[in-house]
Scaffold this active site. Structure first.
Site, PDB file in Angstrom:
ATOM      1  N   ASP A   1       0.866  -1.178   0.000  1.00 59.01           N
ATOM      2  CA  ASP A   1       0.000   0.000   0.000  1.00 59.01           C
ATOM      3  C   ASP A   1       0.905   1.231   0.000  1.00 59.01           C
ATOM      4  OD1 ASP A   1      -1.729   2.089   0.512  1.00 59.01           O
ATOM      5  OD2 ASP A   1      -2.903   0.991   2.010  1.00 59.01           O
ATOM      6  N   HIS A   2       0.911   1.950  -1.130  1.00 59.38           N
ATOM      7  CA  HIS A   2       1.835   3.069  -1.266  1.00 59.38           C
ATOM      8  C   HIS A   2       1.463   4.243  -0.360  1.00 59.38           C
ATOM      9  CE1 HIS A   2       5.170   5.068  -2.987  1.00 59.38           C
ATOM     10  NE2 HIS A   2       5.143   4.464  -4.175  1.00 59.38           N
ATOM     11  N   ARG A   3       0.284   4.212   0.235  1.00 64.87           N
ATOM     12  CA  ARG A   3      -0.052   5.241   1.228  1.00 64.87           C
ATOM     13  C   ARG A   3       0.731   5.030   2.513  1.00 64.87           C
ATOM     14  NH1 ARG A   3      -6.346   4.275   1.810  1.00 64.87           N
ATOM     15  NH2 ARG A   3      -5.450   2.183   2.067  1.00 64.87           N
TER      16      ARG A   3
END
Length: 454
Positions: A426-428
């Site tokens: 999850d790039h967040r």
């Protein structure tokens, strides 16, 4: 005497409906409190419902294969008010021992844990069939669920009894050859499977749980087939859409020389300490992921929406999820606090998780609270993939098949055991450098398992 309605209870999963899979009683049967009356399938598990009443079964208000909303009546009992403990009251008699290999049992009424009794249940002892196979009833059921012919299994138990491990091992070996032959196209051009109402379930008609046409089918053409989306498939599709369209996925992967991992697996299999434990490269992979997650904690974190915006929850423990293809569909049970387990205890936990999932008996609690997941696509012959993150997590690791390939070692080309490890994140929550370090750490352990010795 009085008539009591029993409504489908909330099984504690936050779900609103369940499917009646198999009735264990029929009108006119006499039941005691905590006798299993039916099996229901929710989006997460197969659950046995014990009777809250003692008396005679009056009417079955829902058919096998029918999906029922929580709170809807499913059965009536004719009871003696003096003997009826009623819902929420536990019988005072000592509960019988749990059924070996039994399913999840509803909590909130009846006996706690897995202690249930079955109406007219045969004794839990090995029984010999007409073909001379010795196996307990739960082992026979497991064999049916896995499509194993007991007459072809080599028994290792006392007095020639077929054990659980015998059946599972046989099924694993047979699975290698299942897809070699391509089935012929049928003569029917189209098959429509209606939403089940009163049709008997596949289990009741002796079909495997994996049979695609469990509800009764009507034939119109053989070019297409319609299958109702419900249960595990419905929950999986919802979760995957939510994950794919809420978390920005990025995937990285690395090819690895896993020859020393294969050497370690071979030594563990030969070790007297592991004689009763199945060992595979997944064990080393699990240890590698736990070790690497400690070095890169953000991969074990989660994105949490709040009233004020959002926050990242960093977990300092690992509930290790293992994606499992089961007769009921894809499940992701997890091993709680896996970071505290020794190699041997982790191997035992993986064995229990895999066996329970294959039996279709994974409980809802075992599927909740995961922090990071491994999906072993190598068992299907796949080299690599781009897995979708399990909701509530920030990372998932896919392990590809391990096969011999030419590899350069000290300037020379040699045959080595090679695999590919891929990780989606999850790039967040975590950036590319963090996930790359994590996958590099996993690769380092698979290349040199001695790193696990601290």
């Amino acid at each position: 005497m009085s008539t009591q309605n029993f409504t489908l209870p909330d099984v504690g999963e936050g779900l609103t409906e369940a499917e009646i899979v198999t009735w264990k009683v029929a009108p006119g049967d006499t039941v005691a409190i905590n006798d299993v009356i039916c099996e229901i399938e929710t989006a997460k598990s197969l659950v046995e419902l014990p009777s809250p009443h003692a008396g005679v079964v009056g009417e079955l208000l829902a058919a096998e294969g029918e999906t029922v909303e929580v709170g809807a009546p499913i059965i009536t009992f004719v009871t003696d008010a003096r003997d009826d403990a009623g819902p929420g009251v536990v019988a005072t008699a000592e509960a019988p021992a749990p059924e070996e290999g039994g399913g999840s049992v509803l909590v909130g009424y009846g006996t706690g844990g897995g202690a249930t009794s079955r109406r007219k249940r045969p004794a839990e002892r090995p029984v010999r069939s007409s073909v001379g196979v010795i196996a307990k009833p739960p082992i026979r059921k497991l064999a049916r669920d896995l499509g194993v012919d007991l007459t072809t299994v080599t028994p290792t138990g006392a007095d020639g009894e077929v054990t659980r491990d015998d059946v599972v091992t046989h099924a694993q070996q047979a699975s290698v050859f299942r897809n070699i032959e391509t089935p012929e196209w049928g003569a029917v051009r189209e098959e429509t499977v209606p939403a089940p109402q009163s049709a008997p379930s596949g289990l009741a008609r002796g079909l495997s749980p994996a049979a695609p046409a469990a509800p009764a089918a009507t034939v119109s053409d053989d070019r297409t087939e319609s299958i109702p989306v419900k249960g595990v498939r419905k929950a999986t599709s919802s979760a995957m859409v939510q994950s794919a369209y809420s978390a920005p996925h990025v995937t990285v992967w690395k090819e690895i020389d896993a020859s020393r991992t294969m050497e370690l697996v071979k030594r563990l299999k030969a070790s007297p300490d592991y004689t009763d434990i199945r060992v595979s490269p997944l064990l080393i992979m699990a240890r590698a992921v736990i070790w690497a997650a400690r070095r890169t904690p953000m991969v074990n974190a989660a994105w949490v929406e709040t009233e004020g915006g959002a926050e990242i929850s960093v977990r300092h423990y690992v509930n290790l999820g293992i994606a499992a293809a089961t007769p009921r569909g894809l499940l992701v049970p997890n091993i709680k606090d896996a970071q505290d387990l020794s190699m041997k205890d982790l191997a035992r936990a993986l064995n229990r998780l895999t066996l329970t999932a294959r039996e279709g008996k994974t409980s809802p609690a075992d599927q909740q609270g995961g922090t990071i997941t491994i999906t072993n696509i190598g068992v299907f012959g796949m080299d690599a993939g781009t897995p979708i993150i399990n909701p509530g997590e920030a990372g998932i690791v896919a392990m590809g098949t391990i096969s011999q390939k030419p590899w350069v070692v000290d300037g020379e080309v040699r045959p080595r055991w090679v695999t590919t490890v891929a990780g989606s994140f999850d790039h967040r929550v975590i950036d590319g450098d963090g996930m790359s370090r994590f996958i590099a750490d996993v690769a380092s352990v698979l290349e040199e398992p001695a790193l696990l010795v601290e």
